[in-house]
Design an enzyme around this catalytic site. Structure first.
Site, PDB file in Angstrom:
ATOM      1  N   ALA A 173      20.316 -44.345 -67.879  1.00 40.95           N
ATOM      2  CA  ALA A 173      21.763 -44.157 -67.993  1.00 40.95           C
ATOM      3  C   ALA A 173      22.420 -44.022 -66.617  1.00 40.95           C
ATOM      4  O   ALA A 173      21.986 -44.636 -65.648  1.00 40.95           O
ATOM      5  CB  ALA A 173      22.065 -42.966 -68.906  1.00 40.95           C
ATOM      6  N   SER A 174      23.451 -43.187 -66.513  1.00 40.25           N
ATOM      7  CA  SER A 174      24.254 -43.130 -65.291  1.00 40.25           C
ATOM      8  C   SER A 174      23.550 -42.489 -64.112  1.00 40.25           C
ATOM      9  O   SER A 174      24.092 -42.495 -63.004  1.00 40.25           O
ATOM     10  CB  SER A 174      25.555 -42.367 -65.573  1.00 40.25           C
ATOM     11  OG  SER A 174      26.399 -43.136 -66.398  1.00 40.25           O
TER      12      SER A 174
END
Length: 649
Positions: free
Chosen positions: A327-328
């Site tokens: 993810a981020s």
């Protein structure tokens, strides 16, 4: 009448016949005597050694002496794995008159439950060296020992022997890291050094116990003993002492490991902490864990079935084998890839209306903030975790350049030195997809990769290692668990060390790290409310929220209405202090939803414990208070997920 013929005796002839018979008899006796003497000579002289050995076997027995297994300590000398006295039940098959009858008697005497009887008998059938005892049971109770003593005359070949048994004081928090020892099975018997493992019933099965089996085991010894007709030892004739296994000192800090485990308790996830300068693993917790002591003597069928069927997978080591979309947390690495490949500069901006579209494509790749962040540059893009900015970066880079650059940070590779069973994750490329699925790579898949979704998978250990490389401004270290073997420090092989990552402009490291500081302490940082308050050192971190299932175009969901196991994974990766990093941390919480709100405070608790003066009780109390505050999984917020990330990460 007929007259009977008179027979005249011939004394000379009779003497000759007698002498002939005497000579024949004497010759026969002499021949037989010679044969007897020859046989005696053959037995007493020619085969003297053979029959002496056979005779000695009736009274002299060679017994193996298993070595004492080495102990395992944490970096501060606190005991993690020890040896405790234990009584084992063994049988020498060659000395058992009737093996099946003896086993039936043992089952009756020990009053074994039905589900353990077959395993009990199976252990007696394991192939051993001649006259080597086979282990039937461990941890005999005093009542069982007494029953066996009373019935000893009925149990030829059966012995109760005292031996040290492995014991783990902190079984659950360290179950995956240490692993465990267990009984040697039939397959292992075929590959082991039979001489060195004579008399040894246990071997490292998983984790550190397995990786350093050779050093922990030691060298077996032996002794010659004289026995009576019943096989009981009368005296010891000679002895070669075994060489104990070497003690192992790990890089793990027991207090930090316990804190990480307690932070995760009641959830499913992993926390990994690494010292950036050396690559030493300070903590590696996977929850839920299991009681590794149950496996040492042989876990019951019922208990093992419960572990295997548990939906939370307590036997699964999430820290090194759990592969999650990062993810981020990868946005700082994507920024460096864009800068290094000329796709962006530090001043490059993109306008975010709340979504990104590929040319000539109506599909909208959503930002987590539906109405967008407006004009965004790299630093703000990282701080507010703007998806649209990194969709643009990924589109400009292309999947192959992304894949090549991320391999430099260890994504898609297994870089740990002595972490048994660690997986490499997955860093996709066009070639990978062609080989795996026989399909082309699509531009939309590159867009998902830009925010750490899609095919990209990483383990918590990989995330922590990549964060350590970022903290070191490109210097790469290899995560490892062993600090000392015996009194000797563990020297890392220089040939395996990866070269440092060198940027065209070294200032880019500071630009990206400053943006990560903004995430934690900046005005718009996604983690400022959850991680930043009261921070006493400079911390750089990045949150992430990984979707578990794919949403359709413009589809929304309410977190409260979603099944718990379909909620997003929460991630947080950080290091501190920024100016001189001493710890890098990764946190992954399965279905935790909020990277900043759930995983972030856990990373803060770990760094607080490590960095704040540990002699001050206030520092410990702060970290432990966070444990209590984070114990029950929070109810999901009334937020609506989009095609991008569902929370502000």
């Amino acid at each position: 009448m007929r007259q009977r013929r008179a027979t005249i005796k011939n004394p000379q002839q009779e003497v000759r016949i007698f002498r002939l018979r005497s000579i024949v008899a004497a010759s026969l006796v002499l021949v037989l005597a010679c044969c007897l003497l020859a046989r005696l000579f053959f037995l007493q002289v020619v085969e003297h050694d053979i029959y002496t050995t056979r005779s000695d076997k009736n009274r002299v027995r060679v017994e193996p002496l298993p070595p004492t297994r080495g102990l395992i300590y944490d970096r501060n000398g606190r005991l993690l794995a020890e040896n405790r006295p234990n009584y084992n039940l063994t049988i020498v098959r060659e000395r058992a008159v009737d093996l099946e009858t003896t086993l039936e008697r043992l089952v009756e005497i020990l009053d074994l439950p039905p589900d353990e009887i077959e395993d009990f008998k199976e252990r007696s059938r394991q192939r051993q060296r001649p006259y080597q005892p086979a282990l039937l049971m461990s941890e005999l109770s005093q009542e069982q020992i007494a029953r066996l003593a009373v019935n000893r005359y009925r149990l030829p070949g059966v012995e109760v022997e005292a031996q040290l048994l492995r014991y783990y004081p902190d079984a659950k928090p360290l179950s995956h890291t240490l692993g465990y020892v267990g009984r040697i099975n039939q397959a292992e018997l075929k590959t082991l050094d039979k001489g060195n493992y004579s008399g040894t019933h246990f071997i490292g099965k998983t984790g550190i116990e397995r990786f350093y089996e050779e050093q922990l085991h030691g060298q077996a010894g032996l002794r010659k003993v004289e026995t009576n007709a019943r096989g009981r030892v009368l005296r010891e004739l000679s002895r070669t002492d075994p060489v104990p296994g070497k003690d192992l000192t790990l890089t793990v800090d027991r207090g930090l490991q316990d804190l990480a485990y307690r932070l995760l308790k009641g959830r499913r996830g992993a926390i990994v902490a690494i010292e950036p300068k050396t690559g030493e693993i300070l903590a590696m917790a996977s929850v839920p864990g299991f009681n590794s002591n149950e496996f040492v003597t042989g876990i019951s069928v019922k208990s093992y079935r419960a572990l295997r069927t548990d939906l939370d997978l307590p036997l699964f080591n999430r820290a090194i084998r759990g592969q999650y979309p990062p993810a981020s947390t990868v946005k700082p690495f994507m920024s460096l890839a864009g800068l290094e490949n000329g796709a962006i500069t530090t001043s490059t901006t993109f306008f975010d209306p709340g979504y990104f579209q590929l040319p000539n494509d109506s599909h909208k790749y959503r930002n987590w903030l539906r109405w967008g962040h407006g004009r965004v540059n790299m630093r703000r893009g990282i701080a507010v975790s703007n998806d649209t900015y990194f969709y643009n970066v990924a589109y400009r880079l292309g999947i192959d350049r992304i894949s090549e650059y991320m391999h430099k940070f260890g994504f898609g590779e297994q870089t740990a030195l002595d972490v048994q069973g660690a997986l490499p994750g997955l860093m996709p490329s066009k070639e990978w997809k062609r080989n795996r699925y026989n399909k082309p790579w699509y531009p939309g898949e590159t867009i998902s990769i830009g925010i750490g979704q899609g095919y990209w998978l990483a383990t918590p250990l990989q995330l922590a290692a990549a964060e350590a490389t970022l903290a070191n401004r490109g210097k790469q270290v290899q995560p490892h668990l062993a600090k000392r073997i015996g009194d000797d420090a563990v020297l890392l092989p220089e040939s395996d060390q990866k070269p440092p990552i060198v940027l065209d402009n070294p200032a880019w490291w500071d630009d990206v790290i400053s943006a990560l500081e903004d995430v934690v302490s900046g005005r718009e940082g996604t983690a400022r409310k959850y991680v930043g308050p009261g921070l006493k050192y400079r911390m750089a971190g990045k949150s992430g929220t990984a979707q578990v299932f794919t949403l359709g175009q413009d589809q929304k969901y309410n977190g409260k209405e979603l099944a718990e196991r379909l909620r997003d994974h929460a991630l947080f990766a950080a290091f501190a202090p920024v100016e001189d990093p001493e710890i890098a941390v990764s946190v992954v919480i399965e279905n935790g939803q909020g990277g900043s709100s759930v995983a972030g405070p856990m990373a803060r608790a770990v760094t607080d414990y490590w960095l704040l003066p540990r002699i001050e009780s206030a520092a410990r109390d702060t970290a432990l208070a966070l444990v209590e505050a984070l114990k029950p999984p929070p109810e999901p917020l009334d937020s609506e997920g989009e095609q991008g990330e569902s929370n502000a990460d």
